[in-house]
Motif scaffolding. Structure first.
Motif, mmCIF file in Angstrom:
data_model
loop_
_atom_site.group_PDB
_atom_site.id
_atom_site.type_symbol
_atom_site.label_atom_id
_atom_site.label_comp_id
_atom_site.label_asym_id
_atom_site.label_seq_id
_atom_site.Cartn_x
_atom_site.Cartn_y
_atom_site.Cartn_z
ATOM 1 N N THR A 10 24.779 51.780 60.363
ATOM 2 C CA THR A 10 23.665 52.404 60.829
ATOM 3 C C THR A 10 23.202 51.735 62.099
ATOM 4 O O THR A 10 23.601 50.717 62.400
ATOM 5 C CB THR A 10 22.764 52.192 59.585
ATOM 6 O OG1 THR A 10 21.475 53.085 60.037
ATOM 7 C CG2 THR A 10 21.948 50.677 59.362
ATOM 8 N N THR A 11 22.329 52.338 62.716
ATOM 9 C CA THR A 11 21.752 51.691 63.810
ATOM 10 C C THR A 11 20.560 52.740 64.170
ATOM 11 O O THR A 11 20.194 53.883 63.604
ATOM 12 C CB THR A 11 22.563 51.555 64.982
ATOM 13 O OG1 THR A 11 21.830 51.042 66.144
ATOM 14 C CG2 THR A 11 22.803 53.252 65.707
ATOM 15 N N LEU A 12 19.447 52.301 64.806
ATOM 16 C CA LEU A 12 18.424 52.916 65.342
ATOM 17 C C LEU A 12 18.513 53.324 66.941
ATOM 18 O O LEU A 12 18.417 52.591 67.670
ATOM 19 C CB LEU A 12 17.258 52.148 64.997
ATOM 20 C CG LEU A 12 16.492 52.052 63.760
ATOM 21 C CD1 LEU A 12 17.384 51.344 62.563
ATOM 22 C CD2 LEU A 12 15.100 51.398 63.862
ATOM 23 N N ASN A 13 19.022 54.642 67.143
ATOM 24 C CA ASN A 13 18.860 54.770 68.298
ATOM 25 C C ASN A 13 17.410 55.153 69.195
ATOM 26 O O ASN A 13 16.690 55.571 68.607
ATOM 27 C CB ASN A 13 19.852 56.263 68.523
ATOM 28 C CG ASN A 13 21.107 56.139 67.823
ATOM 29 O OD1 ASN A 13 21.637 55.320 68.206
ATOM 30 N ND2 ASN A 13 21.626 57.139 67.144
ATOM 31 N N ALA A 14 17.597 55.298 70.591
ATOM 32 C CA ALA A 14 16.497 55.559 71.282
ATOM 33 C C ALA A 14 16.062 56.940 71.122
ATOM 34 O O ALA A 14 14.703 56.952 71.108
ATOM 35 C CB ALA A 14 16.547 55.305 72.702
ATOM 36 N N LEU A 39 28.284 56.833 57.497
ATOM 37 C CA LEU A 39 27.444 56.202 58.676
ATOM 38 C C LEU A 39 26.039 57.076 58.771
ATOM 39 O O LEU A 39 26.188 58.285 58.238
ATOM 40 C CB LEU A 39 28.613 56.729 59.757
ATOM 41 C CG LEU A 39 27.819 56.469 61.277
ATOM 42 C CD1 LEU A 39 29.171 56.441 62.095
ATOM 43 C CD2 LEU A 39 27.011 57.746 61.750
ATOM 44 N N ARG A 40 25.203 56.687 59.074
ATOM 45 C CA ARG A 40 23.911 57.029 59.176
ATOM 46 C C ARG A 40 22.917 56.433 60.274
ATOM 47 O O ARG A 40 22.815 55.353 60.366
ATOM 48 C CB ARG A 40 23.028 56.752 57.807
ATOM 49 C CG ARG A 40 21.663 57.341 57.398
ATOM 50 C CD ARG A 40 21.740 58.913 57.496
ATOM 51 N NE ARG A 40 20.631 59.481 57.194
ATOM 52 C CZ ARG A 40 19.586 59.941 58.049
ATOM 53 N NH1 ARG A 40 20.191 59.729 59.243
ATOM 54 N NH2 ARG A 40 18.673 60.421 57.596
ATOM 55 N N GLU A 41 22.683 57.412 61.016
ATOM 56 C CA GLU A 41 21.913 57.056 62.270
ATOM 57 C C GLU A 41 20.351 57.449 62.081
ATOM 58 O O GLU A 41 19.973 58.464 61.443
ATOM 59 C CB GLU A 41 22.577 57.755 63.542
ATOM 60 C CG GLU A 41 23.858 57.107 63.685
ATOM 61 C CD GLU A 41 24.646 58.137 65.037
ATOM 62 O OE1 GLU A 41 24.421 57.573 66.122
ATOM 63 O OE2 GLU A 41 24.835 59.103 64.664
ATOM 64 N N PHE A 42 19.425 56.646 62.713
ATOM 65 C CA PHE A 42 18.113 56.982 62.813
ATOM 66 C C PHE A 42 17.627 56.773 64.151
ATOM 67 O O PHE A 42 18.380 56.562 65.088
ATOM 68 C CB PHE A 42 17.232 55.868 61.754
ATOM 69 C CG PHE A 42 17.699 55.884 60.442
ATOM 70 C CD1 PHE A 42 17.057 56.650 59.246
ATOM 71 C CD2 PHE A 42 18.730 54.993 60.043
ATOM 72 C CE1 PHE A 42 17.453 56.810 58.217
ATOM 73 C CE2 PHE A 42 19.194 54.941 58.711
ATOM 74 C CZ PHE A 42 18.755 55.750 57.649
ATOM 75 N N THR A 65 29.779 44.697 42.622
ATOM 76 C CA THR A 65 29.900 44.115 43.930
ATOM 77 C C THR A 65 28.539 44.796 44.582
ATOM 78 O O THR A 65 28.369 46.036 44.770
ATOM 79 C CB THR A 65 31.271 44.662 44.712
ATOM 80 O OG1 THR A 65 32.254 44.106 43.922
ATOM 81 C CG2 THR A 65 31.206 44.057 46.055
ATOM 82 N N PRO A 66 27.786 44.051 45.425
ATOM 83 C CA PRO A 66 26.705 44.514 46.000
ATOM 84 C C PRO A 66 27.272 45.016 47.353
ATOM 85 O O PRO A 66 28.238 44.862 47.970
ATOM 86 C CB PRO A 66 26.085 43.127 46.561
ATOM 87 C CG PRO A 66 26.539 42.071 45.895
ATOM 88 C CD PRO A 66 27.886 42.505 45.311
ATOM 89 N N PRO A 67 26.565 46.229 47.873
ATOM 90 C CA PRO A 67 26.932 46.957 48.892
ATOM 91 C C PRO A 67 26.527 46.050 50.260
ATOM 92 O O PRO A 67 25.773 45.261 50.280
ATOM 93 C CB PRO A 67 25.842 48.205 48.700
ATOM 94 C CG PRO A 67 24.567 47.485 48.015
ATOM 95 C CD PRO A 67 25.073 46.765 47.073
ATOM 96 N N ILE A 68 27.095 46.652 51.014
ATOM 97 C CA ILE A 68 27.121 46.078 52.546
ATOM 98 C C ILE A 68 26.577 47.210 53.629
ATOM 99 O O ILE A 68 26.845 48.130 53.570
ATOM 100 C CB ILE A 68 28.663 45.735 52.937
ATOM 101 C CG1 ILE A 68 29.176 44.723 52.024
ATOM 102 C CG2 ILE A 68 28.385 45.309 54.357
ATOM 103 C CD1 ILE A 68 30.618 44.721 52.328
ATOM 104 N N ILE A 69 25.372 46.738 54.327
ATOM 105 C CA ILE A 69 24.955 47.541 55.300
ATOM 106 C C ILE A 69 25.084 46.796 56.800
ATOM 107 O O ILE A 69 24.847 45.592 56.672
ATOM 108 C CB ILE A 69 23.491 47.818 55.071
ATOM 109 C CG1 ILE A 69 23.287 48.659 53.805
ATOM 110 C CG2 ILE A 69 22.928 48.727 56.376
ATOM 111 C CD1 ILE A 69 21.983 49.173 53.664
ATOM 112 N N GLY A 70 25.652 47.479 57.659
ATOM 113 C CA GLY A 70 26.127 46.845 58.948
ATOM 114 C C GLY A 70 25.042 47.516 59.941
ATOM 115 O O GLY A 70 25.101 48.871 60.034
ATOM 116 N N PHE A 71 24.396 46.716 60.673
ATOM 117 C CA PHE A 71 23.181 47.325 61.697
ATOM 118 C C PHE A 71 23.851 47.095 63.015
ATOM 119 O O PHE A 71 24.330 45.797 63.497
ATOM 120 C CB PHE A 71 22.129 46.718 61.430
ATOM 121 C CG PHE A 71 21.283 46.855 60.304
ATOM 122 C CD1 PHE A 71 20.347 48.051 60.382
ATOM 123 C CD2 PHE A 71 21.453 46.534 58.992
ATOM 124 C CE1 PHE A 71 19.550 48.451 59.472
ATOM 125 C CE2 PHE A 71 20.529 46.993 57.953
ATOM 126 C CZ PHE A 71 19.697 47.941 58.044
ATOM 127 N N GLY A 72 23.866 48.203 63.940
ATOM 128 C CA GLY A 72 24.122 47.798 65.272
ATOM 129 C C GLY A 72 23.001 47.423 66.010
ATOM 130 O O GLY A 72 21.776 47.979 66.028
#
Length: 538
Positions: A10-14, A39-42, A65-72
């Motif tokens: 995930t990431t926070l787009n402009a 994939l999830r964008e905000f 197993t705990p989930p993983i969240i990757g942030f850009g």
């Protein structure tokens, strides 16, 4: 959508119109973990709690197993992403959070956002992210919190373009890259840290572009720092798009092709010019970073630029091509005075590019520009985007004054809404009755700075000025301050207002506006909704 995923990217787009190229690289290279990855964008405008709520719906509690969240993480979203992480970790401390992106690749230990995360990948993450996820899911667990990303050969990467959805193709700007890196060392840019530029295999890249085109893509924004570095490659890519131009009689907006490149201003040999000249209007947009015409400043920041060649090339592009030119200047570089910046602005304005984008220097984390801090009195904002607040050559009040100038320039010049009026605003003042005529043309920069100061004093606003209020303000300034006859000023403003399609009733144009039909609903093509490409690339 997989249900539930083990990994979320995930990431926070402009803005919504931006689609993260970086996340799609990560997704394409997840290998055996790809079926377990979502994939999830905000956007940065979304409230942090809403983003957290949506992420938690994606990753309900798992038994083992705990989930993983990757942030850009980027300069434009780090504050908002930090707020999201605070709420996310408070709600679900078991979730493993991995950060990546340029904002967290340098000065990592100094940032709140990295303290909140479980792991940080610095630099290249294309393959390193999947590798870290495997270690978290299957072991052995990594011992380090901060992990240096491994730079693979480009032919080892799965290209990401298949990850653009049909909705992306229809509604969003598509970022693509034929190369990575940059051979130049401009110290304000993170590319100064690159050793060179690396090119993707051209045949493979063009095959991917053809796939996007066949799926309906018609807008392509190249993020290459130096598109015209290798002319053979540049010509091949331009020929690819030239071959796909719609027929001359095609009228559907869906067939319109739009391609954006960042070009080196002083490298435009005849073979490339010949290819550029073959494109019709509305297809090519070139972003041309001049940044400064001051030779001493250029040398100080390790910028190699032949000003004479750059100027000649820009003049050719304006006069002999149909490309839209978006040019850039940076205010606040070490040792650059207001006067020397004004001289550079005037030199660039005289070439008449379609846009002059005015930026204030930002201290990007990791860039070599910091070596000038003490000697040149550079003071930067501590918060993103780390804009310079003052230098030894320009005080804080001047930086603020220039910031207003830049915002007003966007409203009046870069918007394209005042094409007839702008020359009056920047041109020679008309002499009053009995006054001797002026003998020298004024500086366009100084003329607009005078207007900017007056507009600020008159309104106290840099936002919220309607087209109608701008027309009235411009009329007052042109007549009472610049000495233009009222009919001359009104004629230019009337032409601009009618051409803009605005449908209000400015006071200055009372009784002048033609009778207009009721407005018809219409949807702008994507290429007209992009704005000026001011947001960063992600």
């Amino acid at each position: 959508m997989i249900n539930p995923p083990s990994i979320v990217l995930t990431t926070l787009n402009a803005k919504y119109i931006h689609a993260s190229l970086g996340l799609r690289y990560l997704l394409a290279n997840m290998g055996d973990l790809k079926p377990r990855t979502a994939l999830r964008e905000f956007t940065i405008g979304r409230p942090a709690q809403e983003i957290v709520d949506e992420l938690l719906l994606l990753v309900p509690g798992l038994a083992s197993t705990p989930p993983i969240i990757g942030f850009g993480v980027y300069i434009w979203n780090v504050l908002q992403t930090t707020a999201v992480l605070r709420l996310l970790k408070a709600a679900r401390p078991d979730i493993k959070v991995i950060l990546g992106g340029p904002e967290v690749s340098h000065e990592t230990n100094e940032q709140e956002i990295t303290r909140l995360a479980d792991h940080v990948i610095t630099g290249w993450g294309d393959l390193s992210f999947a590798k870290l996820c495997r270690a978290l899911l299957h072991g052995p667990r990594p011992l380090s919190k901060v992990i240096a990303g491994e730079q693979p050969a480009l032919d080892q990467l799965v290209l990401p373009y298949a990850e653009y959805s049909a909705a992306d193709l229809a509604h969003r700007l598509l970022y693509v890259e034929a190369s990575r890196g940059c051979p130049f060392k401009c110290e304000f840019c993170l590319s100064a840290l690159d050793k060179t530029a690396w090119a993707f295999d051209l045949e493979r890249f063009l095959a991917e572009m053809d796939g996007l085109y066949r799926r309906g893509a018609r807008n392509f924004k190249f993020v290459d720092r130096t598109f015209n570095l290798k002319i053979d490659v540049s010509v091949r890519i331009l020929q690819f798009f030239l071959d796909r131009l719609p027929a001359a009689d095609a009228t559907s907006p869906a067939d319109a092709l739009f391609v954006h490149f960042e070009v080196v201003p002083d490298h435009l040999p005849d073979r490339l010019k010949a290819m550029i000249a073959r494109f019709p209007s509305g297809v090519l947009q070139f972003e041309v970073g001049i940044q400064s015409f001051n030779i001493d400043v250029q040398q100080r920041i390790s910028r190699r630029q032949d000003n004479a060649k750059a100027e000649a090339n820009l003049r050719w592009l304006v006069e002999a091509s149909h490309a839209h030119l978006h040019t850039d200047l940076i205010f606040g570089l070490p040792g650059e005075t207001l006067e020397s910046f004004a001289a550079g602005f005037d030199r660039l304005y005289d070439l008449r590019p379609h846009e002059i984008q005015l930026g204030i220097l930002k201290r990007l984390r990791g860039t070599p520009i910091t070596r000038h801090t003490a000697e040149y009195g550079m003071v930067y904002d501590e918060n993103p985007p780390y804009s310079v607040r003052q230098t030894g050559a320009v005080d804080a009040a001047t930086v603020q004054r220039f910031g207003r100038f830049a915002r007003y320039w966007d409203m009046l010049a870069n918007s394209g809404r005042f094409k007839q009026t702008l020359p009056l605003l920047l041109g020679q003042r008309q002499p009053a009755s009995g006054e001797a005529a002026a003998h020298s043309e004024p500086s366009p920069f100084q003329a607009f700075l005078d207007f900017s100061d007056w507009l600020w004093q008159s309104t106290g606003k840099t936002t919220g000025l309607t087209p109608e209020s701008l027309v009235d303000l411009l009329f007052d300034y042109l007549v009472t301050r610049s000495g233009w006859p009222a009919p001359t000023a009104r004629s230019a403003l009337l032409a601009d207002y009618v051409a803009s399609g605005a449908r209000g009733a400015p006071r200055a144009l009372h009784g002048q506006l033609p009778k207009r039909e009721p407005p018809q609903p219409r949807v702008k093509p994507l290429t007209q909704r992009q704005g000026h490409h001011q947001a960063g690339l992600n």
